[in-house]
Design a protein around this motif. Structure first.
Motif, PDB file in Angstrom:
ATOM      1  N   ILE A   1       0.911   0.580  14.722  1.00 54.35           N
ATOM      2  CA  ILE A   1       0.406   0.857  13.884  1.00 54.35           C
ATOM      3  C   ILE A   1       0.738   2.564  13.086  1.00 54.35           C
ATOM      4  O   ILE A   1       1.227   3.266  12.159  1.00 54.35           O
ATOM      5  CB  ILE A   1      -0.781   0.830  12.972  1.00 54.35           C
TER       6      ILE A   1
ATOM      7  N   LEU B   1      -5.879  -5.063  12.359  1.00 54.32           N
ATOM      8  CA  LEU B   1      -6.659  -5.786  13.640  1.00 54.32           C
ATOM      9  C   LEU B   1      -7.575  -6.667  13.237  1.00 54.32           C
ATOM     10  O   LEU B   1      -7.688  -7.170  14.444  1.00 54.32           O
ATOM     11  CB  LEU B   1      -7.022  -3.693  14.147  1.00 54.32           C
TER      12      LEU B   1
ATOM     13  N   ALA C   1      -7.022  -5.899   0.739  1.00 53.91           N
ATOM     14  CA  ALA C   1      -7.406  -5.158   1.800  1.00 53.91           C
ATOM     15  C   ALA C   1      -6.120  -5.283   2.927  1.00 53.91           C
ATOM     16  O   ALA C   1      -6.200  -6.290   3.337  1.00 53.91           O
ATOM     17  CB  ALA C   1      -8.738  -4.725   2.014  1.00 53.91           C
ATOM     18  N   THR C   2      -5.829  -4.328   3.616  1.00 54.69           N
ATOM     19  CA  THR C   2      -5.317  -4.163   5.095  1.00 54.69           C
ATOM     20  C   THR C   2      -5.894  -4.193   5.323  1.00 54.69           C
ATOM     21  O   THR C   2      -6.667  -2.886   6.222  1.00 54.69           O
ATOM     22  CB  THR C   2      -4.431  -3.095   4.048  1.00 54.69           C
ATOM     23  N   ILE C   3      -5.874  -5.457   6.872  1.00 57.28           N
ATOM     24  CA  ILE C   3      -7.585  -5.582   7.563  1.00 57.28           C
ATOM     25  C   ILE C   3      -6.163  -5.945   8.763  1.00 57.28           C
ATOM     26  O   ILE C   3      -6.924  -6.231  10.023  1.00 57.28           O
ATOM     27  CB  ILE C   3      -8.155  -6.357   7.779  1.00 57.28           C
TER      28      ILE C   3
ATOM     29  N   MET D   1     -16.198  -7.036  11.470  1.00 55.39           N
ATOM     30  CA  MET D   1     -15.425  -7.184  11.948  1.00 55.39           C
ATOM     31  C   MET D   1     -15.247  -6.035  12.972  1.00 55.39           C
ATOM     32  O   MET D   1     -13.994  -5.929  13.413  1.00 55.39           O
ATOM     33  CB  MET D   1     -14.257  -6.721  10.396  1.00 55.39           C
TER      34      MET D   1
ATOM     35  N   ALA E   1       0.854  -1.276  -0.515  1.00 56.32           N
ATOM     36  CA  ALA E   1       0.149   0.182  -0.245  1.00 56.32           C
ATOM     37  C   ALA E   1       1.043   1.192  -0.158  1.00 56.32           C
ATOM     38  O   ALA E   1       0.527   2.568  -0.854  1.00 56.32           O
ATOM     39  CB  ALA E   1      -1.529  -0.048   1.332  1.00 56.32           C
ATOM     40  N   GLN E   2       1.747   1.508   1.160  1.00 54.90           N
ATOM     41  CA  GLN E   2       3.625   1.836   1.206  1.00 54.90           C
ATOM     42  C   GLN E   2       3.652   2.168  -0.702  1.00 54.90           C
ATOM     43  O   GLN E   2       5.029   3.411  -0.424  1.00 54.90           O
ATOM     44  CB  GLN E   2       3.873   2.440   1.748  1.00 54.90           C
TER      45      GLN E   2
ATOM     46  N   GLU F   1     -10.511   0.137   8.310  1.00 54.72           N
ATOM     47  CA  GLU F   1     -10.142  -1.258   8.358  1.00 54.72           C
ATOM     48  C   GLU F   1     -11.525  -1.462   7.839  1.00 54.72           C
ATOM     49  O   GLU F   1     -11.414  -2.299   6.101  1.00 54.72           O
ATOM     50  CB  GLU F   1      -9.460  -2.344   9.526  1.00 54.72           C
TER      51      GLU F   1
ATOM     52  N   ILE G   1      -9.085   2.202  13.964  1.00 48.83           N
ATOM     53  CA  ILE G   1      -8.252   1.726  12.977  1.00 48.83           C
ATOM     54  C   ILE G   1      -9.232   0.552  12.649  1.00 48.83           C
ATOM     55  O   ILE G   1      -8.769   0.239  11.369  1.00 48.83           O
ATOM     56  CB  ILE G   1      -7.018   1.094  13.133  1.00 48.83           C
TER      57      ILE G   1
ATOM     58  N   GLN H   1      -6.028   6.090   4.953  1.00 50.24           N
ATOM     59  CA  GLN H   1      -5.491   6.300   3.768  1.00 50.24           C
ATOM     60  C   GLN H   1      -3.994   5.840   4.311  1.00 50.24           C
ATOM     61  O   GLN H   1      -3.624   4.866   2.885  1.00 50.24           O
ATOM     62  CB  GLN H   1      -4.767   7.770   3.721  1.00 50.24           C
ATOM     63  N   PHE H   2      -3.773   5.040   5.403  1.00 47.35           N
ATOM     64  CA  PHE H   2      -1.574   4.205   5.400  1.00 47.35           C
ATOM     65  C   PHE H   2      -2.331   2.560   5.414  1.00 47.35           C
ATOM     66  O   PHE H   2      -2.612   1.999   4.034  1.00 47.35           O
ATOM     67  CB  PHE H   2      -1.414   4.601   7.263  1.00 47.35           C
ATOM     68  N   LEU H   3      -3.838   2.348   5.561  1.00 43.60           N
ATOM     69  CA  LEU H   3      -3.973   1.326   5.014  1.00 43.60           C
ATOM     70  C   LEU H   3      -4.462   1.467   3.695  1.00 43.60           C
ATOM     71  O   LEU H   3      -4.724  -0.088   2.802  1.00 43.60           O
ATOM     72  CB  LEU H   3      -5.229   0.988   5.764  1.00 43.60           C
ATOM     73  N   LYS H   4      -5.195   2.419   2.871  1.00 41.43           N
ATOM     74  CA  LYS H   4      -5.654   1.729   1.461  1.00 41.43           C
ATOM     75  C   LYS H   4      -4.613   1.957   0.941  1.00 41.43           C
ATOM     76  O   LYS H   4      -4.538   1.764  -0.595  1.00 41.43           O
ATOM     77  CB  LYS H   4      -6.247   3.203   1.281  1.00 41.43           C
ATOM     78  N   GLY H   5      -3.486   2.611   1.004  1.00 42.46           N
ATOM     79  CA  GLY H   5      -2.534   3.236   0.284  1.00 42.46           C
ATOM     80  C   GLY H   5      -2.566   4.184  -1.413  1.00 42.46           C
ATOM     81  O   GLY H   5      -3.910   4.493  -1.436  1.00 42.46           O
ATOM     82  N   THR H   6      -1.827   3.667  -1.527  1.00 42.61           N
ATOM     83  CA  THR H   6      -1.932   4.880  -3.218  1.00 42.61           C
ATOM     84  C   THR H   6      -1.977   4.237  -4.434  1.00 42.61           C
ATOM     85  O   THR H   6      -1.788   5.025  -5.854  1.00 42.61           O
ATOM     86  CB  THR H   6      -0.605   6.155  -3.204  1.00 42.61           C
TER      87      THR H   6
ATOM     88  N   ASN I   1     -11.875   0.180   4.298  1.00 40.45           N
ATOM     89  CA  ASN I   1     -11.135   0.408   3.612  1.00 40.45           C
ATOM     90  C   ASN I   1     -11.217  -1.738   2.944  1.00 40.45           C
ATOM     91  O   ASN I   1     -11.225  -1.474   1.378  1.00 40.45           O
ATOM     92  CB  ASN I   1      -9.806  -0.238   4.495  1.00 40.45           C
ATOM     93  N   LEU I   2     -11.782  -1.801   3.590  1.00 36.26           N
ATOM     94  CA  LEU I   2     -12.633  -3.754   3.520  1.00 36.26           C
ATOM     95  C   LEU I   2     -13.524  -3.378   2.041  1.00 36.26           C
ATOM     96  O   LEU I   2     -13.408  -3.870   1.467  1.00 36.26           O
ATOM     97  CB  LEU I   2     -12.886  -4.415   4.293  1.00 36.26           C
TER      98      LEU I   2
ATOM     99  N   CYS J   1     -18.096  -6.219   6.876  1.00 33.72           N
ATOM    100  CA  CYS J   1     -17.497  -5.029   7.610  1.00 33.72           C
ATOM    101  C   CYS J   1     -17.923  -4.924   8.793  1.00 33.72           C
ATOM    102  O   CYS J   1     -17.147  -3.816  10.252  1.00 33.72           O
ATOM    103  CB  CYS J   1     -18.016  -3.794   6.452  1.00 33.72           C
TER     104      CYS J   1
END
Lengths: 316, 316, 316, 316
Positions: free
Chosen positions: C291, D284, D280-282, D196, A297-298, C207, C203, C310-315, C210-211, D193
């Motif tokens: 995190i 937690l 997807a990053t999750i 979770m 993601a980074q 998440e 967080i 945004q960190f988890l979602k990424g770019t 994001n999911l 979602c």
């Protein structure tokens, strides 16, 4: 016995004097598969190949392989097929769709899937293969592109003892170490377990050296201590993620080459899904998967997986 | 130079022919410290000891040690003191309180703290020691009770090169390997980094074998594969957490003996606190700490730390 | 009773008609403390201030505060001192060093520490204060810079009921809600527990969204569902980390303003250290800390803490 | 338009005066499905049911339902079928096998799957249904056994607007809240979602109260503070995991009733697998899954999911 009948089909290669299959099929000519197929050719086997990428096919036909128009076309005249595909879904499609390998293979054909997949995929395919008297083994590899090129891969094979022995000579043309891991699916299981432990110990190494550095330790001293103590692991000793500790590893070459973050994330995703189904508790393995997802993601999907040291250390 | 001046105080032991301190103090005669103090005596040093536990003191005086009434009483007539205490707070109390070691030690005395503590504790004590011309090194150990008994501990020493050389002959009476890790605090830092990596790779090994078992792998086969592949680590190879893979390790002896869950949790807590202060990111190390805390909460504090395999596998 | 004696010192402010301390000290005039000190002045209290930053002091003296040359100078003529400092160490230094608050305060002085610290720091200071008849309460705040400016902070106060009542009128000049959390340290404990849960649920919200986004959900629909179901939390409902779900929250303003990543990481570090000492198991709280540390390592320390989405979602 | 044509089949129930399907099929008469089927009967629908458990079927035929001999037998004479099954595999089997729902349903039949599954399962079935002109919606529920009994479930529906409107009146006989979440699969996505986030905030609440208790806080005071602050969530406010904070929640009744650990682990496993596929990053969410797996491994699968508080707190 079907394995005995099949082994009757071996002939002796003129080139090498070894027993070999007279005619081999290969499906999936990507970064790994392309090199593996060439090594089969080099051992004097006749080879017929298929890939959706025309250029990948041409590269092989130029050095003597025949071209097939579909998976079904690959399997119709050979005794053995090796597949090397990027995902569960690709494997299911190539084996299972109308005109796929399973419905087109003749009785006693040996199908070797060297893709890395969920063990359940291998087991499902093996069951279906059995119905029509076709033999299936899973044989995922470790060693990466360089080992594929040099023919020094390790194959982790799942299948009956008979099918393992049947597959071994052909696999020897592509790899230096051929390990029997148990019944069908156990090649995949062994690979996923090993790679999950690899990811965990790599991240653990990166964390220990990150903490050590922030506490003021000389990291070469720390490496000496860890590698002669109970923290020692393959990642600390032979693939240290800190630049400058070891020569000739990715961390000392800007994290290029090696085993990419996205490939590690893929294997950890397979381990994770297998663990969900098997109801196995794997907290560090799960978190390792998430950490590699965060690295992707980074924006660092293409770096070697030891890049996790830089991800944790940061740049501020 | 103070280290040179101090070294002038060495005399040659009649018993061993080696250079040694004429008179040594020892504080903290627990499971580890009791054995360590005996090994100092065996080398022919004169020894004066202190502990709050009267029985622990008697055990040493019976074999020739003198008894002190307080830490200040220990330090008043010796050139060197070794301390082996269970926590940051015990160390701070023994060194820092009124009549503690720091205020009572004579100039050029060498204080060796073999307790496992936060590196900041060592650094704080060293600064205070320096003000009064007293020498301080941290020298935590690895190897456990058996190594303490046999005099085969590893000492990870933080301090000036001069003080390290000064301490070394005495430490040799208790250990087989004496490593200089850097300045004061770096002995602690090295130990915490090593043990954090050990915990992570042990749990990773337990998870890989737990997953493997649930996927149907023969775990001896998995051990062979992992130990000749990239997942190899000290925990998989020499201390495997699965009963029956290796003889003579705690997992094959009902997880008794070895390095207890509560001791591992303590070291991980120290690593965690050091990481908070140093602002180091250690996700797997943190989770490893939490897993060992959960094992304690579930009632297995006294098992060997490889018991994590059973914790993850469960009993249902 | 000392609290009764102390309360005798209240006088009635001409400006407000309320009971107030005749003279108040304030130490720590940063982003929060500067506003808090101004609000004390506005209520008609006489105020003497100290900070190492000369500009911060001038800003207050311009609006009527007196200047002190040291913490000891602050405390010598007042009945009450409020401190607002950035870390455990700053608090220990201001209270404990030679010429610090504890050694300089007169009997019955009330010391209110509004810094966020480890509860053990508050408890240690309170014990030392008690020896010389000085009263200590911890009173960390929530609400951020805007609430500090508007005088609408929440104070979580730890101390005796008497000291709580004594402190309350003064705290009312800076906050709208003054909560008694228990004995000394319990203000800190309550704040750390609340903020740890806040970080975990933020967080978790990030998440889930994001999911949801990667699975194809319309995130406004998801917000409606979550907020009327069991996933509802303050972060999903009032501070949603997805831009555009709510107006006027940091996520809709490029994650600026609000409660910064580095402040959240600091509070989580304090919670983590307190949990290590208290031997409490907090797996998600620990991972939340890691995190936020990773977000800092990736260069986003100054963003609002909802930036984790945004960190988890990424770019990529 | 198929939805219009289908809606032509509604008739008006004599019992309720509402529009209803003339004849409804139901597959899966477990803890949830049994109550749901009864509520359909109560609304005056004719009902034909199937389950592999003969007793479950008898319970329904005794109150007026007809019995079918297979899924194909259920679907042959009805306009709508509701399924409520325990896993992805059960759903795939009932819909997909030879003589399954998909191959047996007439054109324009509406199939409503109320099982909780991977969204990809719903999407796969919907694509196959579409080929033969059959309508499919996913409609997983929340609310548990009591809401199933009382007819107060929430249905999260994924499918076309037309199919949603078609399904709504029937779902109203079983639930009080029928939410349209988007296209097929989005009902599952929304449920996963939400659940979770529920798991994460429940564990976060348990950790905050566990830490608070070990730091010395009165937990009723902590609940008051958290519930009026930024840590507030459904779990802290309406389902607090600490015994005695709230009456009439599982934690105050020995963690019996409620939403079981094993069901939460199942939903988290589905969320995890969906996240692996969706990349997807999750972090937690993953760790929450592992924590519930560990609770199962420790023997508490049947407790309410708020039991995590006791798991973390421990018994020593």
């Amino acid at each position: 016995m079907s394995s005995f009948t099949s082994s009757m089909k071996f002939i002796v290669c003129v080139a090498t004097g070894k027993r070999c299959f007279s005619r081999v099929g290969f499906i999936g000519l990507g970064n790994m598969g392309g090199h593996m197929a060439r090594n089969i050719l080099k051992q004097g086997h006749k080879l017929i190949v298929f890939d959706v990428d025309e250029l990948a096919v041409s590269n092989l036909t130029e050095v003597g392989a025949d071209r097939a128009s579909s998976p079904a076309d690959v399997v119709k005249d050979v005794e053995v097929v090796v597949s090397m595909l990027p995902s569960n879904q690709h494997v299911l499609d190539v084996y299972n769709i109308k005109n796929g390998l399973l419905s087109s293979a003749k009785r006693d054909t040996l199908l070797i899937d060297s893709s890395t997949t969920d063990p359940f995929v291998s087991q499902t395919l093996a069951k279906e293969a059995e119905k029509s008297g076709v033999n299936f083994v899973d044989g995922p590899v470790s060693g990466g592109v360089n080992a594929a090129k040099d023919g020094t891969l390790t194959f982790m094979v799942g299948g009956s003892k008979g099918n393992f022995e049947l597959a071994k000579p052909l696999l020897k043309s592509m790899g230096s170490r051929i390990v029997h891991c148990g019944d069908v699916g156990m090649g995949q299981a062994a690979k996923l377990c090993n790679n999950m432990l690899l990811a965990v110990s790599m991240i653990g190494t990166a964390e220990a050296f990150n903490l050590g550095q922030k506490l003021g330790l000389d990291l070469k001293v720390l490496a000496d201590i860890v590698n002669s103590s109970s923290g020692r692991c393959w990642s600390s000793e032979l693939y240290n993620p800190v630049p400058g500790i070891l020569d000739n590893v990715p961390s000392s070459k800007n994290y290029e080459g090696g085993f990419g973050v996205s490939l590690m994330a893929k294997d950890l995703g397979l381990a994770q899904s297998a663990a969900v189904n098997a109801e196995a508790t794997i907290p560090l393995g799960s978190l390792a998967h998430q950490i590699y997802r965060a690295i992707i993601a980074q924006g660092s999907a293409k770096k070697d997986f030891s890049f996790v040291y830089q991800f944790l250390k940061g740049t501020r």
